[in-house]
Design a protein around this motif. Sequence first.
Motif, PDB file in Angstrom:
ATOM      1  N   TRP A 108     -28.759  -9.453  -4.172  1.00  0.00           N
ATOM      2  CA  TRP A 108     -29.127  -9.400  -5.580  1.00  0.00           C
ATOM      3  C   TRP A 108     -29.890  -8.146  -5.954  1.00  0.00           C
ATOM      4  CZ3 TRP A 108     -34.101  -9.346  -7.674  1.00  0.00           C
ATOM      5  CH2 TRP A 108     -35.149  -9.611  -6.787  1.00  0.00           C
ATOM      6  N   THR A 109     -30.507  -7.487  -5.000  1.00  0.00           N
ATOM      7  CA  THR A 109     -31.269  -6.280  -5.323  1.00  0.00           C
ATOM      8  C   THR A 109     -30.397  -5.021  -5.343  1.00  0.00           C
ATOM      9  OG1 THR A 109     -31.863  -5.976  -3.007  1.00  0.00           O
ATOM     10  CG2 THR A 109     -33.407  -7.212  -4.391  1.00  0.00           C
ATOM     11  N   ASP A 110     -29.126  -5.161  -4.980  1.00  0.00           N
ATOM     12  CA  ASP A 110     -28.225  -4.012  -4.977  1.00  0.00           C
ATOM     13  C   ASP A 110     -27.749  -3.761  -6.406  1.00  0.00           C
ATOM     14  OD1 ASP A 110     -26.200  -2.121  -4.697  1.00  0.00           O
ATOM     15  OD2 ASP A 110     -25.441  -3.021  -2.845  1.00  0.00           O
ATOM     16  N   THR A 111     -28.160  -2.636  -6.977  1.00  0.00           N
ATOM     17  CA  THR A 111     -27.851  -2.354  -8.383  1.00  0.00           C
ATOM     18  C   THR A 111     -26.351  -2.209  -8.629  1.00  0.00           C
ATOM     19  OG1 THR A 111     -28.151   0.011  -8.001  1.00  0.00           O
ATOM     20  CG2 THR A 111     -30.078  -1.240  -8.731  1.00  0.00           C
ATOM     21  N   ARG A 112     -25.582  -1.960  -7.598  1.00  0.00           N
ATOM     22  CA  ARG A 112     -24.128  -1.804  -7.771  1.00  0.00           C
ATOM     23  C   ARG A 112     -23.454  -3.114  -8.159  1.00  0.00           C
ATOM     24  NH1 ARG A 112     -22.882   0.757  -2.040  1.00  0.00           N
ATOM     25  NH2 ARG A 112     -24.292  -0.967  -1.526  1.00  0.00           N
ATOM     26  N   ASN A 113     -24.140  -4.229  -8.007  1.00  0.00           N
ATOM     27  CA  ASN A 113     -23.564  -5.525  -8.347  1.00  0.00           C
ATOM     28  C   ASN A 113     -23.581  -5.823  -9.833  1.00  0.00           C
ATOM     29  OD1 ASN A 113     -22.888  -6.546  -5.725  1.00  0.00           O
ATOM     30  ND2 ASN A 113     -25.071  -6.815  -5.332  1.00  0.00           N
ATOM     31  N   TYR A 114     -24.260  -5.005 -10.609  1.00  0.00           N
ATOM     32  CA  TYR A 114     -24.498  -5.334 -12.007  1.00  0.00           C
ATOM     33  C   TYR A 114     -23.644  -4.489 -12.946  1.00  0.00           C
ATOM     34  CZ  TYR A 114     -28.172  -8.008  -9.930  1.00  0.00           C
ATOM     35  OH  TYR A 114     -28.839  -8.918  -9.156  1.00  0.00           O
ATOM     36  N   ASN A 115     -22.992  -5.185 -13.891  1.00  0.00           N
ATOM     37  CA  ASN A 115     -22.084  -4.528 -14.810  1.00  0.00           C
ATOM     38  C   ASN A 115     -22.795  -3.908 -16.014  1.00  0.00           C
ATOM     39  OD1 ASN A 115     -20.958  -7.484 -13.965  1.00  0.00           O
ATOM     40  ND2 ASN A 115     -19.328  -5.951 -13.775  1.00  0.00           N
TER      41      ASN A 115
END
Length: 127
Positions: A108-115
């Motif tokens: 969840w802390t990986d910013t690449r997961n967020y659109n």
Amino acid sequence: QVQLVESGGGLVQPGGSLRLSCAASGFTSSRHSIAWFRQAPGKELEGVFCSNHVVGSTYYADSVKGRFSISRDNAKNTVYLQMNNLKPEDTGLYYCAASSNRVYSYTWTDTRNYNYWGQGTQVTVSS
């Protein structure tokens, strides 16, 4: 148009409280995992709290355990970050982010997961 708008930041004394809001438009926030990140001056972006939309779990940084909490108001398409007992080290620019994918405790802390990302709201904790 997809948009996330944060609000509720400000200047507060140590020990005080703030509630940040993340208002979503153009998509349904209840179908997304929503996370709060913060960035202190000279430091990297840090994951603070996350609400997983798939299983209803929440994840958070150890530094905010017992002081911060996250909640959703699906009718308002808004997610809140309640911050209590604030400390000077909580100072930073707070962003909310949305992910249409499932996030896990270890991702969840990986910013690449967020659109989608908001523009941020400043929180300053100082006496």
